[in-house]
Design an enzyme around this catalytic site. Structure first.
Site, mmCIF file in Angstrom:
data_model
loop_
_atom_site.group_PDB
_atom_site.id
_atom_site.type_symbol
_atom_site.label_atom_id
_atom_site.label_comp_id
_atom_site.label_asym_id
_atom_site.label_seq_id
_atom_site.Cartn_x
_atom_site.Cartn_y
_atom_site.Cartn_z
ATOM 1 N N SER A 29 0.843 -1.193 0.000
ATOM 2 C CA SER A 29 0.000 0.000 0.000
ATOM 3 C C SER A 29 0.877 1.242 0.000
ATOM 4 O O SER A 29 2.094 1.155 0.072
ATOM 5 C CB SER A 29 -0.895 -0.006 1.240
ATOM 6 O OG SER A 29 -0.111 0.222 2.392
ATOM 7 N N LYS A 30 0.222 2.363 -0.087
ATOM 8 C CA LYS A 30 0.966 3.632 -0.207
ATOM 9 C C LYS A 30 1.979 3.843 0.887
ATOM 10 O O LYS A 30 2.996 4.506 0.693
ATOM 11 C CB LYS A 30 0.031 4.854 -0.198
ATOM 12 C CG LYS A 30 -1.250 4.677 -0.957
ATOM 13 C CD LYS A 30 -2.343 4.102 -0.047
ATOM 14 C CE LYS A 30 -2.967 2.867 -0.668
ATOM 15 N NZ LYS A 30 -3.514 1.903 0.301
ATOM 16 N N ARG A 31 1.703 3.283 2.042
ATOM 17 C CA ARG A 31 2.659 3.534 3.117
ATOM 18 C C ARG A 31 3.971 2.803 2.889
ATOM 19 O O ARG A 31 4.939 2.988 3.614
ATOM 20 C CB ARG A 31 2.043 3.177 4.466
ATOM 21 C CG ARG A 31 2.027 1.744 4.836
ATOM 22 C CD ARG A 31 1.060 1.450 5.973
ATOM 23 N NE ARG A 31 0.510 0.128 5.790
ATOM 24 C CZ ARG A 31 1.220 -0.979 5.971
ATOM 25 N NH1 ARG A 31 2.458 -0.901 6.374
ATOM 26 N NH2 ARG A 31 0.682 -2.147 5.749
ATOM 27 N N HIS A 32 4.008 1.972 1.850
ATOM 28 C CA HIS A 32 5.260 1.294 1.536
ATOM 29 C C HIS A 32 6.091 2.122 0.564
ATOM 30 O O HIS A 32 7.086 1.664 0.031
ATOM 31 C CB HIS A 32 4.979 -0.064 0.890
ATOM 32 C CG HIS A 32 4.462 -1.084 1.860
ATOM 33 N ND1 HIS A 32 3.203 -1.606 1.791
ATOM 34 C CD2 HIS A 32 5.043 -1.653 2.941
ATOM 35 C CE1 HIS A 32 3.029 -2.468 2.785
ATOM 36 N NE2 HIS A 32 4.129 -2.503 3.494
ATOM 37 N N GLY A 33 5.643 3.364 0.301
ATOM 38 C CA GLY A 33 6.396 4.179 -0.646
ATOM 39 C C GLY A 33 5.749 4.182 -2.009
ATOM 40 O O GLY A 33 4.523 4.131 -2.105
#
Length: 472
Positions: free
Chosen positions: A245-249
């Site tokens: 997800s976005k929190r992975h970059g």
RNA sequence: GUCCCCAUCGUCUAGCCAGGUCCAGGACACCGGCCUUUCACGCCGGCGACACGGGUUCAAAUCCCGUUGGGGACGCCA
């Protein structure tokens, strides 16, 4: 038994993104596998936008997804189709199911449902719809939805083309909503109907859909349609092994274009996530098509490794034709404020730069000193290599260049070696000051190559500029 | 919690279906060396895994069961 003339079910796959966001890595891989499968079998690949979520679907996302497909070179034979344009068809099917008693109206409010769900969870059960309206024989009403009336006994199974046989007990599945209170069909009804109408033969999608498959199979049966084959490919996880997800970059495909990645590197990285062909690491587009198959797709989830992508990108840059690289570079050069430059110089330096750059961003950085009039001087480099002690060396190199020009790198090298010898310096003692003079940096391709693509005039100008700095 | 799926180096994976040729191969990353005018490229070498426990078998990474671990799904999102 048939022969060549029969209509062996042609392969038709589809990629059905929902335009509620950018095309991310997982979606791109799913698209790639469907595309490869279709191309491998000489079948067709269909693109369909699942935009029935009227609140979250956005035109800009449609644009973005199409652009990403285009960048990756995943062309489709039909589409893009839009579910919002098929509303009539969905309603028709829902009416039919209602008439046949295979679906029913449900008046339960979202609040009640939430309450029941929580209650079920509290008791340690599965938060399923309890079927309150299942046998009430209700009719349409404001806020009402239509649910599919599923079997309560028995089981549903299918043979997943990558995971093998999978079975679900029907009692584990509740009656899912097929028509929302806003009049739009839900995902389950729409996909099934679309896949039936579009003649999809193979549904290749992410692992997160295995639970949806048995309920969709039930819908196919309720609609008296033939089942497609299902293949669930493992998920792509982040470094922490949870759903990417976005929190992975960076997770959007186009983020990587901006970071200077080549589409073929991305394609390769994506293809090798979950699929392999022996020990081969790099594949051309055609090889991917030739070798791809569902049997060689793995069953376990994979972590997206950016180091690997970077390495692949480097290899593809090394193999790229300078002309093509030069065409891709302008945006990256512009980002550094380089708009006007000599195309010939760029083409000349590229071969020296490609083994050194891992991305187009880096390539632009490496090229900068040769494309601008006066390269920026790195203060640390100046301090270390352009001081009083270097004045003599630089003077001699200037004399050398004046005498021999920059055309003959062999003669130049010989001359520089002589200077070093005469001054009792190592070759680096001469090369480094010259390098800084020429590029403003302590690292670059070999200085004779650099002189070659810079040309007499600029070499002399830069040498003299450095001399002035060193003499101060 | 319930259901479904998965399990080989840190990561991507080969091998597993058709058990022996595997004291497990490749790649990325990492470490060391070589090459060298810098930085890279390249080359050589090193580190490093069959989750655990039971079976079956002359023989198991490969087959079976269990355990543990991980992931996913449980939406009027797709």
């Amino acid at each position: 038994m048939d022969k060549v003339t029969d209509n062996t079910p042609r392969v038709r796959t589809r990629f059905p993104p929902s335009p509620t966001g950018a095309l991310h890595l997982g979606g791109a891989r799913t698209a790639l596998f469907n595309w490869l499968f279709a191309r491998h079998h000489g079948g067709e690949f269909v693109l369909r936008l699942e935009d029935t979520d009227r609140k979250r679907s956005k035109d800009e996302h449609v644009e973005g997804i199409l652009a990403a497909m285009d960048w990756l070179g995943l062309d489709y034979d039909e589409g893009p189709f839009y579910q919002t344009k098929r509303l009539e068809r969905y309603r028709e099917a829902i009416d039919q199911l209602l008439e046949q008693g295979r679906a029913y109206w449900c008046h339960c409010s979202p609040e009640d449902l939430t309450k029941k769900r929580e209650a079920a969870m509290a008791v340690g059960g599965k938060p399923m719809y309890d079927g309150a309206c299942r046998d009430k024989n209700l009719g349409p009403a404001p806020g009402a939805v239509v649910r599919y009336k599923g079997p309560r006994t028995g089981s549903t199974s299918f043979n997943d083309l990558v995971k093998g046989p999978i079975t679900f007990e029907n009692k584990e599945m509740d009656d899912l909503i097929i028509l929302r209170s806003d009049g739009w069909p839900t995902y389950h009804l729409a996909v099934v109907l679309d896949d039936i109408d579009m003649g999809i033969t193979h549904v290749i999608r992410g692992d997160d859909h295995v639970n949806n498959t048995p309920r969709q199979i039930l819908l196919y049966q309720a609609l008296d349609a033939e089942l497609p084959q299902f293949a669930h490919v493992p998920m792509i996880l982040g470094p922490d092994k949870t759903k990417l997800s976005k929190r992975h970059g960076a997770t959007a495909v186009m983020d990587y274009q901006e970071m200077g990645y080549l589409p073929e590197a991305m394609l390769n990285a994506l293809a090798r996530l979950g699929w392999s062909h022996g020990d081969q690491e790099m594949f051309s587009r055609q090889e991917l098509i030739d070798y791809f198959g569902l049997k060689t797709v793995g069953r376990s989830a994979a972590v997206f490794d950016t180091d690997r992508l970077l390495h692949l990108n480097q290899r593809y840059i090394q193999e790229s034709d300078p002309t093509r690289l030069a065409e891709l570079l302008p945006p990256f050069l512009a980002a550094r404020g380089i708009a006007d430059y000599d195309q010939a110089v760029l083409l000349a330096c590229l071969p020296e730069l490609t083994p050194r750059a891992k991305t187009l961003v880096e390539l632009a950085d490496w090229a900068e000193p040769y494309l601008v009039d006066e390269p920026e001087m790195d203060p640390k480099a100046v301090k270390k290599f352009l001081g009083q002690e270097q004045v003599t060396v630089l003077e001699r190199v200037v004399a050398l260049v004046e005498a021999k020009g920059t055309g003959d790198s062999e003669a130049l090298e010989q001359g520089v070696r002589e200077i070093a010898e005469q001054m009792d310096l190592k070759l680096g003692g001469v090369a480094q000051p010259v390098r800084v003079a020429l590029t403003g940096r302590t690292f670059s391709p070999g200085i004779f190559e650099v002189m070659g693509f810079l040309g007499d005039e600029r070499v002399k100008a830069r040498l003299n500029r450095a001399l002035a700095i060193a003499a101060k």
